[in-house]
Design a protein around this motif. Structure first.
Motif, PDB file in Angstrom:
ATOM      1  N   GLY A  86       0.443  -1.024  -0.106  1.00 56.65           N
ATOM      2  CA  GLY A  86       0.165  -0.137  -0.277  1.00 56.65           C
ATOM      3  C   GLY A  86       1.349   1.265  -0.007  1.00 56.65           C
ATOM      4  O   GLY A  86       0.710   2.722   0.434  1.00 56.65           O
ATOM      5  N   GLU A  87       2.035   1.115  -0.462  1.00 59.42           N
ATOM      6  CA  GLU A  87       3.232   2.477  -0.613  1.00 59.42           C
ATOM      7  C   GLU A  87       2.759   2.963  -2.509  1.00 59.42           C
ATOM      8  O   GLU A  87       3.410   4.153  -2.491  1.00 59.42           O
ATOM      9  CB  GLU A  87       4.441   2.070  -0.067  1.00 59.42           C
ATOM     10  CG  GLU A  87       4.386   2.186   1.634  1.00 59.42           C
ATOM     11  CD  GLU A  87       5.328   1.322   2.177  1.00 59.42           C
ATOM     12  OE1 GLU A  87       6.286   1.350   0.983  1.00 59.42           O
ATOM     13  OE2 GLU A  87       5.270   0.919   3.262  1.00 59.42           O
ATOM     14  N   GLY A  89       1.214   2.659  -5.107  1.00 60.15           N
ATOM     15  CA  GLY A  89       0.221   2.391  -6.374  1.00 60.15           C
ATOM     16  C   GLY A  89      -0.092   1.628  -7.310  1.00 60.15           C
ATOM     17  O   GLY A  89      -0.886   1.971  -7.992  1.00 60.15           O
ATOM     18  N   THR A  92      -3.284  -0.184  -8.443  1.00 61.22           N
ATOM     19  CA  THR A  92      -4.619   0.668  -7.623  1.00 61.22           C
ATOM     20  C   THR A  92      -6.194   0.330  -8.863  1.00 61.22           C
ATOM     21  O   THR A  92      -5.614  -0.159  -9.768  1.00 61.22           O
ATOM     22  CB  THR A  92      -4.215   1.918  -7.720  1.00 61.22           C
ATOM     23  OG1 THR A  92      -3.372   2.602  -7.142  1.00 61.22           O
ATOM     24  CG2 THR A  92      -5.977   3.056  -8.021  1.00 61.22           C
ATOM     25  N   ASN A  99     -10.908   4.256  -5.905  1.00 60.16           N
ATOM     26  CA  ASN A  99      -9.535   3.894  -6.009  1.00 60.16           C
ATOM     27  C   ASN A  99      -9.268   2.898  -5.004  1.00 60.16           C
ATOM     28  O   ASN A  99      -9.111   4.041  -3.675  1.00 60.16           O
ATOM     29  CB  ASN A  99      -8.632   4.431  -6.659  1.00 60.16           C
ATOM     30  CG  ASN A  99      -8.535   5.802  -6.277  1.00 60.16           C
ATOM     31  OD1 ASN A  99      -9.547   6.820  -5.688  1.00 60.16           O
ATOM     32  ND2 ASN A  99      -7.490   6.873  -6.284  1.00 60.16           N
ATOM     33  N   ILE A 100      -8.454   2.365  -5.239  1.00 59.68           N
ATOM     34  CA  ILE A 100      -8.014   1.699  -3.670  1.00 59.68           C
ATOM     35  C   ILE A 100      -6.413   0.153  -3.668  1.00 59.68           C
ATOM     36  O   ILE A 100      -6.428   0.750  -5.062  1.00 59.68           O
ATOM     37  CB  ILE A 100      -8.954   0.424  -2.860  1.00 59.68           C
ATOM     38  CG1 ILE A 100      -8.722  -0.518  -3.701  1.00 59.68           C
ATOM     39  CG2 ILE A 100     -10.392   0.467  -3.134  1.00 59.68           C
ATOM     40  CD1 ILE A 100      -9.410  -2.053  -2.894  1.00 59.68           C
ATOM     41  N   TYR A 101      -5.701   0.229  -2.860  1.00 59.32           N
ATOM     42  CA  TYR A 101      -4.822  -0.801  -3.649  1.00 59.32           C
ATOM     43  C   TYR A 101      -5.083  -1.771  -2.788  1.00 59.32           C
ATOM     44  O   TYR A 101      -5.506  -2.673  -2.229  1.00 59.32           O
ATOM     45  CB  TYR A 101      -4.010  -0.498  -1.963  1.00 59.32           C
ATOM     46  CG  TYR A 101      -3.127   1.615  -2.086  1.00 59.32           C
ATOM     47  CD1 TYR A 101      -2.551   1.389  -3.331  1.00 59.32           C
ATOM     48  CD2 TYR A 101      -3.411   2.134  -1.034  1.00 59.32           C
ATOM     49  CE1 TYR A 101      -1.954   2.649  -3.653  1.00 59.32           C
ATOM     50  CE2 TYR A 101      -2.410   3.867  -0.473  1.00 59.32           C
ATOM     51  CZ  TYR A 101      -1.750   3.698  -2.161  1.00 59.32           C
ATOM     52  OH  TYR A 101      -1.569   5.439  -1.492  1.00 59.32           O
ATOM     53  N   SER A 152      -6.140   5.620 -11.463  1.00 64.84           N
ATOM     54  CA  SER A 152      -6.552   6.828 -10.126  1.00 64.84           C
ATOM     55  C   SER A 152      -6.680   7.746 -10.678  1.00 64.84           C
ATOM     56  O   SER A 152      -7.272   9.075 -10.229  1.00 64.84           O
ATOM     57  CB  SER A 152      -4.823   7.513  -9.297  1.00 64.84           C
ATOM     58  OG  SER A 152      -4.610   6.540  -7.907  1.00 64.84           O
ATOM     59  N   GLU A 170      -3.030  15.615  -6.559  1.00 65.00           N
ATOM     60  CA  GLU A 170      -3.617  15.556  -5.299  1.00 65.00           C
ATOM     61  C   GLU A 170      -4.600  13.741  -5.470  1.00 65.00           C
ATOM     62  O   GLU A 170      -4.322  13.319  -5.036  1.00 65.00           O
ATOM     63  CB  GLU A 170      -4.754  16.314  -4.559  1.00 65.00           C
ATOM     64  CG  GLU A 170      -4.122  17.130  -4.041  1.00 65.00           C
ATOM     65  CD  GLU A 170      -5.287  18.273  -3.010  1.00 65.00           C
ATOM     66  OE1 GLU A 170      -5.932  18.089  -3.843  1.00 65.00           O
ATOM     67  OE2 GLU A 170      -4.885  19.580  -3.031  1.00 65.00           O
ATOM     68  N   ALA A 171      -5.017  14.073  -6.515  1.00 66.73           N
ATOM     69  CA  ALA A 171      -5.251  13.002  -7.209  1.00 66.73           C
ATOM     70  C   ALA A 171      -4.347  11.565  -7.428  1.00 66.73           C
ATOM     71  O   ALA A 171      -4.806  10.006  -7.077  1.00 66.73           O
ATOM     72  CB  ALA A 171      -6.877  12.713  -8.775  1.00 66.73           C
ATOM     73  N   VAL A 173      -1.499  11.362  -6.071  1.00 65.66           N
ATOM     74  CA  VAL A 173      -0.645  11.278  -5.101  1.00 65.66           C
ATOM     75  C   VAL A 173       0.250  10.264  -4.857  1.00 65.66           C
ATOM     76  O   VAL A 173       1.504   9.576  -4.072  1.00 65.66           O
ATOM     77  CB  VAL A 173      -0.515  12.216  -4.065  1.00 65.66           C
ATOM     78  CG1 VAL A 173      -1.671  11.948  -2.862  1.00 65.66           C
ATOM     79  CG2 VAL A 173       0.776  12.918  -3.347  1.00 65.66           C
ATOM     80  N   GLY A 174      -0.871   8.707  -4.269  1.00 69.18           N
ATOM     81  CA  GLY A 174      -1.090   7.504  -3.976  1.00 69.18           C
ATOM     82  C   GLY A 174       0.359   6.894  -5.462  1.00 69.18           C
ATOM     83  O   GLY A 174      -0.198   5.640  -4.730  1.00 69.18           O
ATOM     84  N   ASN A 175       0.354   7.124  -6.014  1.00 61.57           N
ATOM     85  CA  ASN A 175       0.864   6.184  -7.224  1.00 61.57           C
ATOM     86  C   ASN A 175       2.208   6.945  -7.874  1.00 61.57           C
ATOM     87  O   ASN A 175       2.306   7.557  -8.182  1.00 61.57           O
ATOM     88  CB  ASN A 175       0.304   6.347  -8.991  1.00 61.57           C
ATOM     89  CG  ASN A 175      -1.597   5.832  -8.122  1.00 61.57           C
ATOM     90  OD1 ASN A 175      -1.921   6.406  -7.695  1.00 61.57           O
ATOM     91  ND2 ASN A 175      -1.500   4.702  -8.974  1.00 61.57           N
TER      92      ASN A 175
END
Lengths: 196, 330
Positions: A86-87, A89, A92, A99-101, A152, A170-171, A173-175
């Motif tokens: 979960g770091e 992305g 996803t 969107n989730i991991y 994402s 922002e959308a 950022v997790g990828n």
């Protein structure tokens, strides 16, 4: 060519193992299941998943993550496993539109839910506008993170709100893109949001 | 991951019972809300491999937010994303909405629950890298003589972790009350008493017993005129924990501060309320000098380690700036 790929070989082997394992009662309640857990085969549960609009009834080991089921059992290998924590992305997907991991979510938890993966983006051979924009803006470099970036971005566009440079950042950022091609991804998503 | 059973209780009572029964049988069972922190810890073997995971997501009634004039109830399973976007929360409790928005990434916020965010385990790099540290039952805190850039400047010892939750700071600032379910029914714990220092309990960061669950959060009625904000400094713009943060609420009557609540994050093993700094503001007209005085007071008594002295300066600046911004004086 023998017609046997590494993937199909691995797939068949694991199916064989699954078929010969003895299964605990699938309809057992939590209490019975807890008792049956003591020793023996890995607990399994029958679940129903809608993946890219297609429903699947399948039996999963409780410990399998959603991404394991997608890749190893539904052969949807567009979704990647990077860190598996979960770091990064890479895994996803959309779960009921969010969107989730998929590496950090058990497949059993997705029972009854709708999953969308990168394979569901193109329709009837036509790329999703996001995919087209990714190509036009040279967004992927090595490509490993790309399917996660796409999902994402898809979640962002699905919200229907005005898309800005900041909201794209922002959308996404997790990828993480280890080629650090973030600006091209950003430009591609902005372009797709404007129908350009 | 090693094999485990996923158990899906339909009620809270059943969930608590499953956790208790597992423990009575000498088995390992963990509750899961969003589950992302738990699965990471299981994969990294930072916790014992579970025999079962008790999935709380199918328990009805814990995923709603009820905002009213007399107060607000937030179910423990409300996701961080939902909380951050909720109109009522944004309007009446901006400090909480901003803290929720500041959490991790969209993916984490979409699955992560408010209860899980508040109860997440520390993100000290020694703890997460599998060092046999105090928090994992070992005999030393490696940050004391090691890389302690991210560690506590208040309330440290014998472990120097900082509490990683953004929302926890906001909930303490709002005088929230936590609903806890356990084998003996439900109890209520003020947010200010929920978190515990390492010197009081090394193994846990809060008062929850082994079979207890955080199931809901109550907020007192929001007062007209009370404003708030959450400011978070990170070593990059996003997707990390606070280096320092401040959860601030101010009740203003014109330029005069009727009441203030200041909670620092990233500086201590628990959300760190600085009452002495609040007292500096009470009943006073907010000026740049007063904001500076409150900031100086907030950081009095800080005990930095070898490499985290910068947090003192940073937190001081953050408090001063936030007081000015939220009071409308800036």
């Amino acid at each position: 060519m023998t017609g046997i790929t590494r993937r199909s070989f691995l797939g068949r082997s694991s199916a064989g193992i699954a078929a010969t394992a003895t299964l605990p009662a699938l309809t057992a309640g939590p209490q019975e299941k807890a008792a049956a857990q003591q020793s023996g085969p890995a607990p399994r549960t029958r679940i129903e998943l809608t993946v890219n609009g297609e429903s699947h009834a399948l039996e999963v080991e409780d410990r399998w993550t959603l991404v394991e089921v997608l890749r190893d059992h539904l052969e949807l290998t567009g979704t990647r496993v990077g860190c598996d924590r979960g770091e990064c992305g890479a895994c996803t997907v959309l779960l009921d539109g969010k969107n989730i991991y998929a590496c950090s979510y058990l497949a059993v938890w997705a029972d009854g839910k709708a999953v969308e993966t990168v394979e569901g983006l193109a329709r009837n051979g036509v790329l999703d506008p996001l995919q087209q924009a990714f190509i036009e803006h040279d967004a992927p470099q090595c490509g490993f993170c790309t399917s996660g970036q796409l999902m994402s971005a898809k979640a962002l566009l699905n919200e229907g709100a005005e898309v800005t440079e900041q909201s794209v950042r922002e959308a996404l950022v997790g990828n993480i893109c280890r080629c650090s091609n973030f600006l091209n991804y950003q430009a591609a998503v902005l372009a797709a949001s404007r129908g350009a | 991951m090693k094999a485990f059973a996923n158990l899906s209780p339909a009620t809270l009572a059943e969930a608590v019972e499953l956790l208790g029964a597992a423990r009575a049988n000498g088995e390992i069972a963990y509750p899961a809300g969003g589950g992302s922190d738990l699965l990471g810890m299981v994969k990294d073997e930072l916790v014992a491999a579970p025999d079962s995971i008790v999935d709380l997501k199918r328990i009805p009634g814990l995923d709603s937010i009820r905002v009213s004039d007399s107060g607000t109830a937030i179910g423990g399973l409300v996701t961080v994303d939902t909380l951050a976007g909720d109109e009522g929360i944004r309007l009446r409790y901006p400090v909480l909405a901003e803290a929720a928005a500041a959490v991790g990434t969209p993916q984490l916020k979409n699955t992560g629950t408010i209860a899980g965010n508040v109860c997440q385990r520390p993100w000290c790099w020694y703890f997460r890298q599998g060092f046999d540290c105090l928090k994992r039952g070992g005999d030393q805190c490696y940050s004391v003589i090691g890389e302690n850039q991210q560690h506590a400047i208040f309330g440290g010892g014998p472990s120097f972790i900082v509490h990683p939750s953004d929302t926890a700071n906001a909930l303490v600032a709002l005088d929230a009350e936590f609903q806890v379910a356990g084998p003996n029914g439900e109890r209520r714990v003020p947010a200010s008493e929920f978190f515990v220092l390492p010197r009081d309990n090394l193994q846990r960061e809060n008062v929850l017993d082994a079979d207890e669950l955080l199931v809901g959060i109550s907020l007192p009625a929001s007062q007209a005129g009370r404003n708030g904000a959450y400011r978070k400094v990170m070593d990059r713009e996003a997707w990390t924990h606070a280096v320092v943060s401040v959860a601030l609420t101010l009740d203003m009557d014109g330029d005069v501060c009727r009441d203030a609540c200041i909670v620092l994050g990233g500086v201590a093993p628990i959300p760190w309320r600085v009452s002495a700094a609040e007292d500096v503001l009470h009943g006073q007209g907010i000026t740049a000098e007063l904001a500076q005085q409150a900031a100086d007071t907030a950081l009095e008594g800080a005990q930095p380690l070898a490499k985290n002295g910068y947090k003192v300066t940073m937190a001081r600046a953050l408090v001063r700036r936030s007081v000015l911004e939220v009071s409308g004086t800036a």
